[in-house]
Write a protein that holds these residues in place. Sequence first.
Motif, PDB file in Angstrom:
ATOM      1  N   UNK A  83       0.839  -1.202   0.000  1.00 31.92           N
ATOM      2  CA  UNK A  83       0.000   0.000   0.000  1.00 31.92           C
ATOM      3  C   UNK A  83       0.870   1.247   0.000  1.00 31.92           C
ATOM      4  N   UNK A  84       1.943   1.242   0.779  1.00 36.60           N
ATOM      5  CA  UNK A  84       2.849   2.396   0.807  1.00 36.60           C
ATOM      6  C   UNK A  84       3.521   2.594  -0.558  1.00 36.60           C
ATOM      7  N   UNK A  85       3.971   1.509  -1.170  1.00 37.96           N
ATOM      8  CA  UNK A  85       4.624   1.610  -2.483  1.00 37.96           C
ATOM      9  C   UNK A  85       3.624   2.075  -3.533  1.00 37.96           C
ATOM     10  N   UNK A  86       2.426   1.497  -3.552  1.00 36.48           N
ATOM     11  CA  UNK A  86       1.409   1.900  -4.524  1.00 36.48           C
ATOM     12  C   UNK A  86       1.013   3.350  -4.362  1.00 36.48           C
ATOM     13  N   UNK A  87       0.835   3.794  -3.117  1.00 36.32           N
ATOM     14  CA  UNK A  87       0.497   5.196  -2.865  1.00 36.32           C
ATOM     15  C   UNK A  87       1.646   6.098  -3.300  1.00 36.32           C
ATOM     16  N   UNK A  88       2.871   5.700  -3.000  1.00 37.64           N
ATOM     17  CA  UNK A  88       4.033   6.480  -3.434  1.00 37.64           C
ATOM     18  C   UNK A  88       4.111   6.606  -4.946  1.00 37.64           C
ATOM     19  N   UNK A  89       3.830   5.526  -5.654  1.00 41.96           N
ATOM     20  CA  UNK A  89       3.837   5.571  -7.116  1.00 41.96           C
ATOM     21  C   UNK A  89       2.789   6.552  -7.639  1.00 41.96           C
ATOM     22  N   UNK A  90       1.597   6.528  -7.052  1.00 38.53           N
ATOM     23  CA  UNK A  90       0.540   7.450  -7.480  1.00 38.53           C
ATOM     24  C   UNK A  90       0.925   8.903  -7.194  1.00 38.53           C
ATOM     25  N   UNK A  91       1.488   9.157  -6.030  1.00 36.57           N
ATOM     26  CA  UNK A  91       1.887  10.523  -5.676  1.00 36.57           C
ATOM     27  C   UNK A  91       2.987  11.020  -6.611  1.00 36.57           C
ATOM     28  N   UNK A  92       3.978  10.200  -6.868  1.00 36.49           N
ATOM     29  CA  UNK A  92       5.069  10.590  -7.771  1.00 36.49           C
ATOM     30  C   UNK A  92       4.530  10.837  -9.180  1.00 36.49           C
ATOM     31  N   UNK A  93       3.601  10.001  -9.644  1.00 33.74           N
ATOM     32  CA  UNK A  93       3.017  10.190 -10.970  1.00 33.74           C
ATOM     33  C   UNK A  93       2.311  11.532 -11.075  1.00 33.74           C
ATOM     34  N   UNK A  94       1.534  11.875 -10.064  1.00 34.34           N
ATOM     35  CA  UNK A  94       0.804  13.149 -10.089  1.00 34.34           C
ATOM     36  C   UNK A  94       1.774  14.330 -10.007  1.00 34.34           C
ATOM     37  N   UNK A  95       2.751  14.268  -9.102  1.00 35.43           N
ATOM     38  CA  UNK A  95       3.716  15.360  -8.976  1.00 35.43           C
ATOM     39  C   UNK A  95       4.530  15.550 -10.254  1.00 35.43           C
ATOM     40  N   UNK A  96       4.938  14.454 -10.881  1.00 36.63           N
ATOM     41  CA  UNK A  96       5.686  14.536 -12.127  1.00 36.63           C
ATOM     42  C   UNK A  96       4.824  15.126 -13.238  1.00 36.63           C
ATOM     43  N   UNK A  97       3.556  14.731 -13.317  1.00 39.53           N
ATOM     44  CA  UNK A  97       2.656  15.271 -14.336  1.00 39.53           C
ATOM     45  C   UNK A  97       2.459  16.776 -14.152  1.00 39.53           C
ATOM     46  N   UNK A  98       2.291  17.203 -12.915  1.00 43.79           N
ATOM     47  CA  UNK A  98       2.139  18.641 -12.650  1.00 43.79           C
ATOM     48  C   UNK A  98       3.392  19.381 -13.077  1.00 43.79           C
ATOM     49  N   UNK A  99       4.561  18.854 -12.742  1.00 44.67           N
ATOM     50  CA  UNK A  99       5.823  19.489 -13.122  1.00 44.67           C
ATOM     51  C   UNK A  99       5.966  19.576 -14.643  1.00 44.67           C
ATOM     52  N   UNK A 100       5.648  18.502 -15.338  1.00 43.64           N
ATOM     53  CA  UNK A 100       5.783  18.488 -16.799  1.00 43.64           C
ATOM     54  C   UNK A 100       4.815  19.483 -17.425  1.00 43.64           C
ATOM     55  N   UNK A 101       3.594  19.518 -16.954  1.00 41.38           N
ATOM     56  CA  UNK A 101       2.608  20.434 -17.522  1.00 41.38           C
ATOM     57  C   UNK A 101       2.919  21.893 -17.202  1.00 41.38           C
ATOM     58  N   UNK A 102       3.694  22.133 -16.158  1.00 44.11           N
ATOM     59  CA  UNK A 102       4.128  23.501 -15.843  1.00 44.11           C
ATOM     60  C   UNK A 102       5.385  23.894 -16.610  1.00 44.11           C
ATOM     61  N   UNK A 103       5.910  22.998 -17.432  1.00 43.63           N
ATOM     62  CA  UNK A 103       7.071  23.325 -18.254  1.00 43.63           C
ATOM     63  C   UNK A 103       8.368  22.703 -17.798  1.00 43.63           C
ATOM     64  N   UNK A 104       8.332  21.909 -16.746  1.00 37.56           N
ATOM     65  CA  UNK A 104       9.550  21.257 -16.273  1.00 37.56           C
ATOM     66  C   UNK A 104       9.994  20.165 -17.236  1.00 37.56           C
ATOM     67  N   UNK A 105      11.281  20.015 -17.363  1.00 35.09           N
ATOM     68  CA  UNK A 105      11.835  18.984 -18.247  1.00 35.09           C
ATOM     69  C   UNK A 105      12.990  18.311 -17.528  1.00 35.09           C
ATOM     70  N   UNK A 106      13.131  17.015 -17.765  1.00 41.53           N
ATOM     71  CA  UNK A 106      14.267  16.300 -17.208  1.00 41.53           C
ATOM     72  C   UNK A 106      15.541  16.728 -17.911  1.00 41.53           C
ATOM     73  N   UNK A 107      16.607  16.871 -17.147  1.00 41.52           N
ATOM     74  CA  UNK A 107      17.877  17.266 -17.742  1.00 41.52           C
ATOM     75  C   UNK A 107      18.567  16.051 -18.337  1.00 41.52           C
ATOM     76  N   UNK A 108      19.198  16.255 -19.467  1.00 41.72           N
ATOM     77  CA  UNK A 108      19.962  15.174 -20.086  1.00 41.72           C
ATOM     78  C   UNK A 108      21.154  14.848 -19.201  1.00 41.72           C
ATOM     79  N   UNK A 109      21.496  13.580 -19.173  1.00 37.53           N
ATOM     80  CA  UNK A 109      22.631  13.142 -18.377  1.00 37.53           C
ATOM     81  C   UNK A 109      23.906  13.735 -18.956  1.00 37.53           C
ATOM     82  N   UNK A 110      24.778  14.211 -18.088  1.00 35.61           N
ATOM     83  CA  UNK A 110      26.000  14.871 -18.540  1.00 35.61           C
ATOM     84  C   UNK A 110      26.913  13.959 -19.340  1.00 35.61           C
ATOM     85  N   UNK A 111      26.977  12.683 -19.001  1.00 30.89           N
ATOM     86  CA  UNK A 111      27.872  11.756 -19.682  1.00 30.89           C
ATOM     87  C   UNK A 111      27.208  11.025 -20.829  1.00 30.89           C
TER      88      UNK A 111
END
Length: 181
Positions: A65-93
């Motif tokens: 239950x903790x892992x499933x809830x964590x996955x849902x929370x991370x999914x929502x937070x990541x979606x909000x960040x992406x829709x606000x214009x956030x982008x993952x940075x490319x790996x330096x190497x």
Amino acid sequence: MTTTEPPIEPPAAQASTRRAWLREHSELGVCVMLLALGAVVLTDALTMDVALTQRGPVGPRTVPVAVGTGLLVVAVLLAVDVLRGGRGEAEGGEDIDLSEPADWRTVLLLAGVFLATAVLIEPVGFPVAGALLFWGAAYALGSRAFHRDPLIAAGLSLVTYAVFNNLLGVPLPGGPLMGVL
């Protein structure tokens, strides 16, 4: 008083605009995957029959239950960040040139090696199938040391078999060679 309507885009332009938007927000695919995985984990955890096994406040459902809830929370937070214009940075190497086409030969060779291992593991045992897996993966990824790679693959496979089968107690199919060794 007259109203002016915005010009209507042709369907090809609409499709191109939609593809561009999806390309800019491709991280939403990860959000969907995390959301689906979280839903599956929570559904599985909450439908678990634990009536006889739980002794106390923390039971077998707690971690899923903790892992499933964590996955849902991370999914929502990541979606909000992406829709606000956030982008993952490319790996330096990172040294991948995205303008180059995919190396399908390597992908198909690796897929063939994995499939062959899955088919051969029961009849010939893990030591032989594992050696073929290790050697085949090395070959598919570009190693051409034909005198060295099979020896390393055989040694790695035998050590892996011994560790899992004898030390960890995870039984692996030994195949016909285990009667000899």
